[in-house]
Structures are given as C-alpha cells and as structure tokens.
Design a protein around this motif. Sequence first.
Motif, PDB file in Angstrom:
ATOM      1  N   GLN A   1     -22.298  -5.463 -29.656  1.00  0.00           N
ATOM      2  CA  GLN A   1     -22.512  -5.773 -31.065  1.00  0.00           C
ATOM      3  C   GLN A   1     -21.345  -6.576 -31.621  1.00  0.00           C
ATOM      4  O   GLN A   1     -20.189  -6.263 -31.373  1.00  0.00           O
ATOM      5  N   LEU A   2     -21.685  -7.605 -32.363  1.00  0.00           N
ATOM      6  CA  LEU A   2     -20.729  -8.386 -33.143  1.00  0.00           C
ATOM      7  C   LEU A   2     -21.295  -8.520 -34.545  1.00  0.00           C
ATOM      8  O   LEU A   2     -22.511  -8.476 -34.736  1.00  0.00           O
ATOM      9  N   SER A   3     -20.420  -8.713 -35.515  1.00  0.00           N
ATOM     10  CA  SER A   3     -20.856  -8.919 -36.897  1.00  0.00           C
ATOM     11  C   SER A   3     -20.439 -10.304 -37.355  1.00  0.00           C
ATOM     12  O   SER A   3     -19.283 -10.694 -37.167  1.00  0.00           O
ATOM     13  N   LEU A   4     -21.376 -11.017 -37.947  1.00  0.00           N
ATOM     14  CA  LEU A   4     -21.046 -12.304 -38.550  1.00  0.00           C
ATOM     15  C   LEU A   4     -20.241 -12.021 -39.803  1.00  0.00           C
ATOM     16  O   LEU A   4     -20.709 -11.321 -40.703  1.00  0.00           O
ATOM     17  N   ARG A   5     -19.010 -12.534 -39.867  1.00  0.00           N
ATOM     18  CA  ARG A   5     -18.105 -12.243 -40.976  1.00  0.00           C
ATOM     19  C   ARG A   5     -17.918 -13.424 -41.912  1.00  0.00           C
ATOM     20  O   ARG A   5     -17.510 -13.262 -43.047  1.00  0.00           O
ATOM     21  N   GLY A   6     -18.172 -14.658 -41.412  1.00  0.00           N
ATOM     22  CA  GLY A   6     -17.988 -15.810 -42.270  1.00  0.00           C
ATOM     23  C   GLY A   6     -18.519 -17.076 -41.646  1.00  0.00           C
ATOM     24  O   GLY A   6     -18.787 -17.137 -40.440  1.00  0.00           O
ATOM     25  N   VAL A   7     -18.682 -18.095 -42.496  1.00  0.00           N
ATOM     26  CA  VAL A   7     -19.116 -19.423 -42.064  1.00  0.00           C
ATOM     27  C   VAL A   7     -18.158 -20.429 -42.693  1.00  0.00           C
ATOM     28  O   VAL A   7     -17.896 -20.377 -43.898  1.00  0.00           O
ATOM     29  N   VAL A   8     -17.630 -21.328 -41.857  1.00  0.00           N
ATOM     30  CA  VAL A   8     -16.654 -22.313 -42.328  1.00  0.00           C
ATOM     31  C   VAL A   8     -17.154 -23.713 -41.997  1.00  0.00           C
ATOM     32  O   VAL A   8     -17.486 -24.005 -40.847  1.00  0.00           O
ATOM     33  N   ASN A   9     -17.195 -24.564 -43.004  1.00  0.00           N
ATOM     34  CA  ASN A   9     -17.543 -25.973 -42.831  1.00  0.00           C
ATOM     35  C   ASN A   9     -16.237 -26.749 -42.717  1.00  0.00           C
ATOM     36  O   ASN A   9     -15.409 -26.718 -43.632  1.00  0.00           O
ATOM     37  N   ILE A  10     -16.050 -27.433 -41.594  1.00  0.00           N
ATOM     38  CA  ILE A  10     -14.814 -28.176 -41.345  1.00  0.00           C
ATOM     39  C   ILE A  10     -15.103 -29.663 -41.410  1.00  0.00           C
ATOM     40  O   ILE A  10     -15.749 -30.227 -40.527  1.00  0.00           O
ATOM     41  N   ASP A  11     -14.627 -30.290 -42.471  1.00  0.00           N
ATOM     42  CA  ASP A  11     -14.765 -31.729 -42.682  1.00  0.00           C
ATOM     43  C   ASP A  11     -13.658 -32.415 -41.887  1.00  0.00           C
ATOM     44  O   ASP A  11     -12.477 -32.142 -42.099  1.00  0.00           O
ATOM     45  N   THR A  12     -14.037 -33.281 -40.968  1.00  0.00           N
ATOM     46  CA  THR A  12     -13.036 -33.963 -40.140  1.00  0.00           C
ATOM     47  C   THR A  12     -12.747 -35.376 -40.630  1.00  0.00           C
ATOM     48  O   THR A  12     -12.111 -36.162 -39.932  1.00  0.00           O
ATOM     49  N   GLY A  13     -13.199 -35.707 -41.826  1.00  0.00           N
ATOM     50  CA  GLY A  13     -12.867 -36.999 -42.418  1.00  0.00           C
ATOM     51  C   GLY A  13     -13.857 -38.092 -42.073  1.00  0.00           C
ATOM     52  O   GLY A  13     -14.947 -37.847 -41.558  1.00  0.00           O
ATOM     53  N   SER A  14     -13.456 -39.304 -42.368  1.00  0.00           N
ATOM     54  CA  SER A  14     -14.291 -40.494 -42.159  1.00  0.00           C
ATOM     55  C   SER A  14     -13.509 -41.560 -41.429  1.00  0.00           C
ATOM     56  O   SER A  14     -12.286 -41.528 -41.371  1.00  0.00           O
ATOM     57  N   ASP A  15     -14.247 -42.503 -40.888  1.00  0.00           N
ATOM     58  CA  ASP A  15     -13.644 -43.700 -40.313  1.00  0.00           C
ATOM     59  C   ASP A  15     -14.460 -44.897 -40.786  1.00  0.00           C
ATOM     60  O   ASP A  15     -15.299 -44.758 -41.689  1.00  0.00           O
ATOM     61  N   GLU A  16     -14.240 -46.059 -40.189  1.00  0.00           N
ATOM     62  CA  GLU A  16     -14.937 -47.271 -40.633  1.00  0.00           C
ATOM     63  C   GLU A  16     -16.447 -47.198 -40.464  1.00  0.00           C
ATOM     64  O   GLU A  16     -17.195 -47.940 -41.101  1.00  0.00           O
ATOM     65  N   GLN A  17     -16.933 -46.280 -39.638  1.00  0.00           N
ATOM     66  CA  GLN A  17     -18.376 -46.137 -39.426  1.00  0.00           C
ATOM     67  C   GLN A  17     -19.013 -45.114 -40.362  1.00  0.00           C
ATOM     68  O   GLN A  17     -20.212 -44.930 -40.351  1.00  0.00           O
ATOM     69  N   GLY A  18     -18.211 -44.439 -41.152  1.00  0.00           N
ATOM     70  CA  GLY A  18     -18.731 -43.427 -42.064  1.00  0.00           C
ATOM     71  C   GLY A  18     -18.177 -42.061 -41.747  1.00  0.00           C
ATOM     72  O   GLY A  18     -17.157 -41.931 -41.063  1.00  0.00           O
ATOM     73  N   PRO A  19     -18.847 -41.000 -42.238  1.00  0.00           N
ATOM     74  CA  PRO A  19     -18.344 -39.644 -41.992  1.00  0.00           C
ATOM     75  C   PRO A  19     -18.351 -39.312 -40.502  1.00  0.00           C
ATOM     76  O   PRO A  19     -19.315 -39.588 -39.805  1.00  0.00           O
ATOM     77  N   ARG A  20     -17.242 -38.734 -40.035  1.00  0.00           N
ATOM     78  CA  ARG A  20     -17.197 -38.235 -38.659  1.00  0.00           C
ATOM     79  C   ARG A  20     -17.971 -36.923 -38.611  1.00  0.00           C
ATOM     80  O   ARG A  20     -18.021 -36.199 -39.600  1.00  0.00           O
ATOM     81  N   PRO A  21     -18.537 -36.602 -37.454  1.00  0.00           N
ATOM     82  CA  PRO A  21     -19.170 -35.281 -37.364  1.00  0.00           C
ATOM     83  C   PRO A  21     -18.131 -34.197 -37.643  1.00  0.00           C
ATOM     84  O   PRO A  21     -16.998 -34.272 -37.169  1.00  0.00           O
ATOM     85  N   GLY A  22     -18.521 -33.225 -38.420  1.00  0.00           N
ATOM     86  CA  GLY A  22     -17.649 -32.097 -38.711  1.00  0.00           C
ATOM     87  C   GLY A  22     -17.953 -30.945 -37.778  1.00  0.00           C
ATOM     88  O   GLY A  22     -18.619 -31.105 -36.752  1.00  0.00           O
ATOM     89  N   VAL A  23     -17.471 -29.776 -38.146  1.00  0.00           N
ATOM     90  CA  VAL A  23     -17.697 -28.569 -37.368  1.00  0.00           C
ATOM     91  C   VAL A  23     -18.220 -27.503 -38.326  1.00  0.00           C
ATOM     92  O   VAL A  23     -17.671 -27.326 -39.420  1.00  0.00           O
ATOM     93  N   MET A  24     -19.257 -26.803 -37.923  1.00  0.00           N
ATOM     94  CA  MET A  24     -19.743 -25.636 -38.661  1.00  0.00           C
ATOM     95  C   MET A  24     -19.385 -24.434 -37.801  1.00  0.00           C
ATOM     96  O   MET A  24     -19.943 -24.246 -36.716  1.00  0.00           O
TER      97      MET A  24
END
Length: 178
Positions: free
Chosen positions: A85-108
């Motif tokens: 058993q594990l418990s989900l304790r939180g969700v974090v959206n990690i914005d990794t910024g942008s470059d000349e092509q637009g937003p970089r993929p982030g991390v959820m």
Amino acid sequence: MKTDAQGTRDPKRQRYQAIPRVLVFLRSHNPQTGEEEVLLLKGAPTKRLWANHYNGLGGHVEAEEDVYSAALREVQEEAGLAMQQLSLRGVVNIDTGSDEQGPRPGVMMFVFAGEAPAREVVASHEGELDWLPLEGLREYPLVDDLYELIPRALQGEFFYGHYAPRVDGEMEYRFRVR
C-alpha cells in the motif's frame, strides 16, 4: 473516446505538455534508536541528474501503467521492496520553461508515501539506499525540493505544488493544500 480525440497533437508546440513521474517516500522506525527514518536513494556519481544527492524512489510512468502501478514498480526496482500500500500525498506540476520552439515539456509528479514492509533493501544501479533520520535531514545533501516535500508527504495534508523557473534558472516552489 478514440485516441484521435485526445487533443495531444499540437504541430506548433504551443500547448503545455507534461511527462508523468512518480516520487515515493517510505518511512520506518529504526529499531536501535527508535527514530523515524525515511528511505532515500543517493544518486550514483555517474548519474546525469542529482549525482551524489539524496532523492526519493521513483521515475517515469510507462505508457501501459497507471501512476500507482508505476510507484509500486519503482519501489520494487530501486529497493527490492514489494509494497502492499502507498498513499498519494500530492501532485506537483513542474514548469521547465520555454525555448525558441515554445513551451518545453514539463513534468507532472505524483508524490506517494508509505510504511516500509521491511528495512532490508536491495541496492540497484541507481545509487546507494540509506535510511535517514527525519529529524536530521538538513545535514544531508538532498535534491533541494525534498526539504519541503518530505514533511508534506509524510505528515501533512494532501498538497498541490507548482515549480517554475526563475530568471537565474533556479526553481521557485509553491505549495497549497486543499
């Protein structure tokens, strides 16, 4: 719903996208000292990210699994522990910024916590596993967000987080509870 109806293709790369990851913190009481400890992995010196720094167990979510299954798999792979058993304790959206092509993929990032079924762990190629005392974590080289994440994951309410890059390239961390 068909796969074409998911809206994931953005030829101009203008829509934000995120890569799912899991992070797991396991706790246990040290039988000799009675202290509550957390199992952390000290990244191998050869790792590209977080070398010689302690982090929780975890990694990427594979396409064929849900986030809970990914968390269980990562604990098994990195510590040799079969969690019940594990418990989900939180969700974090990690914005990794942008470059000349637009937003970089982030991390959820999906943050889990649980009680370790045993203190004996099996090391992996990822690095060295250590049980560290919760009261003394500031004495260890942790990945910098862990100083805030560990207490939230192990003792607090369910939380939401957002990390965003500052001008100097460092991340700013914001958290809120429901």
